[in-house]
Design a protein around this motif. Structure first.
Motif, mmCIF file in Angstrom:
data_model
loop_
_atom_site.group_PDB
_atom_site.id
_atom_site.type_symbol
_atom_site.label_atom_id
_atom_site.label_comp_id
_atom_site.label_asym_id
_atom_site.label_seq_id
_atom_site.Cartn_x
_atom_site.Cartn_y
_atom_site.Cartn_z
ATOM 1 N N TYR A 68 0.893 -1.104 -0.049
ATOM 2 C CA TYR A 68 0.005 0.007 -0.036
ATOM 3 C C TYR A 68 1.063 1.365 -0.069
ATOM 4 O O TYR A 68 2.100 1.247 0.480
ATOM 5 C CB TYR A 68 -0.864 0.144 1.161
ATOM 6 N N ARG A 78 -3.668 3.414 -1.098
ATOM 7 C CA ARG A 78 -4.305 2.765 -1.959
ATOM 8 C C ARG A 78 -3.112 1.429 -2.526
ATOM 9 O O ARG A 78 -2.062 1.574 -2.142
ATOM 10 C CB ARG A 78 -3.764 3.612 -3.339
ATOM 11 N N VAL A 89 -9.964 -6.131 -6.942
ATOM 12 C CA VAL A 89 -10.782 -5.864 -5.800
ATOM 13 C C VAL A 89 -9.992 -5.027 -5.008
ATOM 14 O O VAL A 89 -10.240 -3.632 -4.750
ATOM 15 C CB VAL A 89 -11.692 -6.865 -5.051
ATOM 16 N N ILE A 90 -8.719 -5.583 -4.568
ATOM 17 C CA ILE A 90 -8.058 -4.777 -3.569
ATOM 18 C C ILE A 90 -7.504 -3.596 -4.429
ATOM 19 O O ILE A 90 -7.236 -2.484 -3.938
ATOM 20 C CB ILE A 90 -6.776 -5.646 -3.279
ATOM 21 N N GLN A 92 -8.495 -1.917 -6.556
ATOM 22 C CA GLN A 92 -9.587 -0.498 -6.853
ATOM 23 C C GLN A 92 -9.904 -0.075 -5.618
ATOM 24 O O GLN A 92 -10.458 0.993 -5.630
ATOM 25 C CB GLN A 92 -10.899 -1.218 -7.643
ATOM 26 N N HIS A 93 -9.712 -0.773 -4.510
ATOM 27 C CA HIS A 93 -10.205 -0.050 -3.392
ATOM 28 C C HIS A 93 -9.298 0.940 -2.708
ATOM 29 O O HIS A 93 -7.925 0.721 -2.782
ATOM 30 C CB HIS A 93 -10.298 -1.236 -2.074
ATOM 31 N N GLU A 94 -9.921 2.056 -2.109
ATOM 32 C CA GLU A 94 -9.111 2.908 -1.441
ATOM 33 C C GLU A 94 -9.788 3.095 0.011
ATOM 34 O O GLU A 94 -10.865 3.479 0.202
ATOM 35 C CB GLU A 94 -9.259 4.623 -2.031
ATOM 36 N N GLY A 95 -8.802 2.578 0.944
ATOM 37 C CA GLY A 95 -9.150 2.756 2.149
ATOM 38 C C GLY A 95 -8.531 3.748 3.102
ATOM 39 O O GLY A 95 -7.724 4.333 2.632
ATOM 40 N N ILE A 126 -12.046 -5.825 3.465
ATOM 41 C CA ILE A 126 -12.320 -4.812 2.304
ATOM 42 C C ILE A 126 -13.332 -5.327 1.593
ATOM 43 O O ILE A 126 -13.536 -6.685 1.226
ATOM 44 C CB ILE A 126 -10.789 -5.301 1.425
ATOM 45 N N PRO A 127 -14.329 -4.537 1.275
ATOM 46 C CA PRO A 127 -15.602 -4.641 0.559
ATOM 47 C C PRO A 127 -15.381 -5.633 -0.825
ATOM 48 O O PRO A 127 -14.287 -5.367 -1.374
ATOM 49 C CB PRO A 127 -16.137 -3.475 0.038
ATOM 50 N N THR A 129 -14.368 -8.729 -0.804
ATOM 51 C CA THR A 129 -13.539 -9.950 -0.418
ATOM 52 C C THR A 129 -14.182 -10.944 0.590
ATOM 53 O O THR A 129 -14.860 -10.151 1.530
ATOM 54 C CB THR A 129 -12.106 -9.665 0.082
#
Length: 180
Positions: A68, A78, A89-90, A92-95, A126-127, A129
């Protein structure tokens, strides 16, 4: 072999500097040689991260690896590299920077060994997963000035049989230092 791990753990900084770690752990010869002799000269930083991921896999078995990068201006982290069955999925995800075990490692600048991470109260899914038994190592990556600029996350899926050892924890931290 525990003796090999012990040798690498205590002598790795010297061996890595001299490029001799391969004589103590022959399987890593190609990976370590490339990583420590040409890694710094690669034109693409993602090439260095890929090399680190490949080399780490030789000495520490993992099911998933994510690197990240922190974006403090946007308040997010990111994924810049994901080796996972849910990599798309990972990536594309911004936590949020401070969310989950990764956020805790970023906020404190402390490496986390979270065997049974799915039971850790800091854990955030993570949404997209699945929630499943998992062990994680999360190592902050530091800029020269000491600021956390990202993390190297390594995971194994499963229950007690997926736990990381203390030796593996220390080896992953050495690779994280190279990723920094």
């Amino acid at each position: 072999d525990p003796r090999v791990t012990e040798t690498i753990k205590w002598q790795a900084p010297t061996f890595m500097y001299r490029g001799n770690i391969a004589s103590f752990y022959p399987k890593t010869k190609t990976h370590v040689s490339l990583m420590f002799h040409t890694g710094a000269s690669l034109p693409d930083p993602s090439g260095v991260l890929e090399m680190i991921a490949d080399s780490l896999k030789v000495v520490v078995a993992y099911d998933a690896l994510t690197v990240y990068r922190v974006d403090r201006g946007a308040g997010v982290r990111r994924a810049v590299l994901a080796r996972d069955r849910y990599a798309e999925v990972i990536l594309q995800h911004e936590g949020p920077i401070d969310a989950g075990i990764t956020g805790w490692a970023i906020g404190t600048g402390t490496t986390v060994l979270a065997n049974d991470a799915h039971l850790d109260p800091r854990s955030v899914q993570i949404p997209g997963t699945p929630e499943e038994p998992e062990s994680m190592l999360v190592c902050p990556l530091f800029r020269a000035g000491g600021d956390v600029i990202g993390t190297l996350n390594v995971a194994r899926m499963g229950a007690a049989d997926s736990h990381f050892s203390q030796d593996e924890f220390e080896l992953v931290q050495m690779f994280a230092a190279q990723a920094s």
